[in-house]
Design a protein around this motif. Sequence first.
Motif, mmCIF file in Angstrom:
data_model
loop_
_atom_site.group_PDB
_atom_site.id
_atom_site.type_symbol
_atom_site.label_atom_id
_atom_site.label_comp_id
_atom_site.label_asym_id
_atom_site.label_seq_id
_atom_site.Cartn_x
_atom_site.Cartn_y
_atom_site.Cartn_z
ATOM 1 N N LEU A 108 0.802 -1.231 0.000
ATOM 2 C CA LEU A 108 0.000 0.000 0.000
ATOM 3 C C LEU A 108 0.832 1.276 0.000
ATOM 4 C CD1 LEU A 108 -3.034 -0.571 2.419
ATOM 5 C CD2 LEU A 108 -2.975 -0.654 -0.071
ATOM 6 N N HIS A 109 2.139 1.153 0.118
ATOM 7 C CA HIS A 109 2.918 2.389 0.241
ATOM 8 C C HIS A 109 4.270 2.228 -0.435
ATOM 9 C CE1 HIS A 109 3.478 6.226 2.656
ATOM 10 N NE2 HIS A 109 4.665 6.049 2.087
ATOM 11 N N SER A 110 4.370 2.743 -1.648
ATOM 12 C CA SER A 110 5.629 2.613 -2.374
ATOM 13 C C SER A 110 5.903 3.874 -3.190
ATOM 14 C CB SER A 110 5.561 1.401 -3.317
ATOM 15 O OG SER A 110 6.744 1.315 -4.076
ATOM 16 N N HIS A 111 7.196 4.121 -3.397
ATOM 17 C CA HIS A 111 7.626 5.145 -4.356
ATOM 18 C C HIS A 111 8.489 4.432 -5.390
ATOM 19 C CE1 HIS A 111 6.441 8.303 -1.450
ATOM 20 N NE2 HIS A 111 6.909 7.462 -0.555
ATOM 21 N N HIS A 112 8.674 5.078 -6.523
ATOM 22 C CA HIS A 112 9.336 4.389 -7.638
ATOM 23 C C HIS A 112 10.445 5.205 -8.270
ATOM 24 C CE1 HIS A 112 5.225 2.815 -7.130
ATOM 25 N NE2 HIS A 112 5.883 1.681 -7.131
ATOM 26 N N ILE A 116 -5.268 11.110 -3.803
ATOM 27 C CA ILE A 116 -4.430 12.276 -3.488
ATOM 28 C C ILE A 116 -3.557 11.942 -2.287
ATOM 29 C CG2 ILE A 116 -4.460 14.702 -2.750
ATOM 30 C CD1 ILE A 116 -5.527 14.292 -5.613
ATOM 31 N N LYS A 117 -2.278 12.315 -2.379
ATOM 32 C CA LYS A 117 -1.351 12.117 -1.258
ATOM 33 C C LYS A 117 -0.961 13.479 -0.686
ATOM 34 C CE LYS A 117 2.024 10.305 1.336
ATOM 35 N NZ LYS A 117 3.307 9.903 0.811
ATOM 36 N N ILE A 118 -1.097 13.624 0.626
ATOM 37 C CA ILE A 118 -0.656 14.854 1.277
ATOM 38 C C ILE A 118 0.374 14.517 2.355
ATOM 39 C CG2 ILE A 118 -2.902 15.945 0.843
ATOM 40 C CD1 ILE A 118 -3.504 15.715 3.848
ATOM 41 N N GLU A 153 -0.873 7.279 6.842
ATOM 42 C CA GLU A 153 0.290 6.465 6.452
ATOM 43 C C GLU A 153 1.386 6.588 7.506
ATOM 44 O OE1 GLU A 153 0.112 4.943 3.139
ATOM 45 O OE2 GLU A 153 -1.960 5.640 3.311
ATOM 46 N N HIS A 154 2.072 5.501 7.770
ATOM 47 C CA HIS A 154 3.138 5.384 8.789
ATOM 48 C C HIS A 154 2.490 5.321 10.173
ATOM 49 C CE1 HIS A 154 5.570 6.378 5.377
ATOM 50 N NE2 HIS A 154 5.111 7.602 5.322
ATOM 51 N N GLY A 155 2.004 6.469 10.678
ATOM 52 C CA GLY A 155 1.195 6.475 11.895
ATOM 53 C C GLY A 155 1.957 6.696 13.182
ATOM 54 N N THR A 181 5.479 -0.607 2.449
ATOM 55 C CA THR A 181 6.903 -0.641 2.810
ATOM 56 C C THR A 181 7.579 0.722 2.806
ATOM 57 O OG1 THR A 181 7.540 -0.975 0.517
ATOM 58 C CG2 THR A 181 7.205 -2.956 1.856
ATOM 59 N N ASP A 182 7.079 1.666 1.981
ATOM 60 C CA ASP A 182 7.790 2.912 1.668
ATOM 61 C C ASP A 182 9.008 2.620 0.787
ATOM 62 O OD1 ASP A 182 7.751 5.627 1.612
ATOM 63 O OD2 ASP A 182 8.122 5.922 3.741
ATOM 64 N N ALA A 183 8.846 1.659 -0.111
ATOM 65 C CA ALA A 183 9.916 1.342 -1.066
ATOM 66 C C ALA A 183 10.351 2.604 -1.804
ATOM 67 C CB ALA A 183 9.421 0.306 -2.076
HETATM 68 ZN ZN LIG Z 1 6.442 7.418 1.653
#
Ligand SMILES: [Zn+2]
Length: 432
Positions: free
Chosen positions: A66-70, A191-193, A254-256, A327-329
């Motif tokens: 649910l949480h990745s960057h590329h 949307i991501k903030i 996210e993260h929390g 993961t926050d990849a």
């Molecule tokens: Zn992130």
Amino acid sequence: MTTTRYALCNCTILDGTKDMQPQPDMTVLVDGETIVSIQSAAIPLPDGFEVVDLDGAFLLPGLINLHSHHFGSGKPSKVLGEGKIQDLVMLFSKTGLGRKYLLSVMKKAVHNHLHSGVTTVRGVGDFRYVDVEVRDLINAGKLEGPRMFVSGPALTVATGHGDGTFAEVGDKPADFRAMVRDRVAHNVDFIKICTTGGVMDSSVPGEAGLPKMSVEQARACVNEAHRLGMKVASHTEGPEGLEVDLIAGVDTVEHGCPIPPDMEALYKLKGVCAVATVSVALPMAKLDPEVTHMPAVTQVNSQLVADRIIQGAKDAVRKHIPLGLGTDAGCPFVTQYDMWREIYHFSKLVEVSPAFALHTATLVNARILGIDKLTGSIEEGKCADLIVVERDPLEDLTALRDVKMVMARGNLIREPHVDRMPEVDAILDTLL
Ligand SMILES: [Zn+2]
């Protein structure tokens, strides 16, 4: 012509549901994209299905991250560490050649997601809408990859998380409303903030996770997004930011961080979900700065954020707040092929059973994305998003590390190949 009907025979099913038990000696029939039958191996196979003998291996739903960057591989790099080099890189990214480069990095990232068993991924902030382009290539059948949900560039404030890299800066509520509309015009999925700061943009101990967006700013993002039918995910690593999120009414935190009783009530009242990312803070918190080559302040702040993420996840589980996993990849020491590490650390550090961790990374994550009717478990009528592993992950979650086969929307990858970084793997293995 390639066949699109498979009989996955001789397997033990772990179906992704909450109290999953191994179901041995099973056959799963797949026709096109769809699981059409789940049956005992004793039942004769119908004609017209290509037999794939799984030799007693375990068949699971494809994992969901649910949480990745590329924009990066997870290999630590000073390139996006602020200062002149970062400015130059960002200038380069705005050129035609830069965009091509970003596209090639992202194609490799989605390849690694898929070949490591992630059949659905949510991209929570990338440069220049390259994420939208890649999602569309995959959906058009022009690129092999996981099902994707993407946000385009995140929304932040000056000096906030992602300022200067994967986020764009606003100030007045009207700025944020316009930025949301711009993203919708670019065909994003949500949307991501960035409500609070993060580890990589903090320079003094305790700074990570301090609030950056006001309620008014966050509310402008949320109201405009909801008006246009978009959900909002928020980067939040501190208590004040959590309050901003829940008052503004974001959809996922996210993260929390730890959830006090008044925040628990708001989570439940507004139907907000939490998304834990244990993988991202752990390495820089637990590894020697000599190994990470990060400043001492990064270790202090990573420890702070890791403690918050883990306690926040524990609170969510205990208080029955829906909790997903990512993961926050793309961040330092978080690769696109390590969703299995998130599941492993989640089980160990948040103290949940392997079955619960696996269920979270499949069916619960699908529910949070609103696609649990489509995927997330092995059920007749659902999409054939499946992975095969040799050992029983309920006995040892490291079994997920080596995925023997992947099926994504009915497309079978018989010999998955992940582009690993052995030096990063060796460092991360010291945390197991
Ligand atoms: Zn992130």
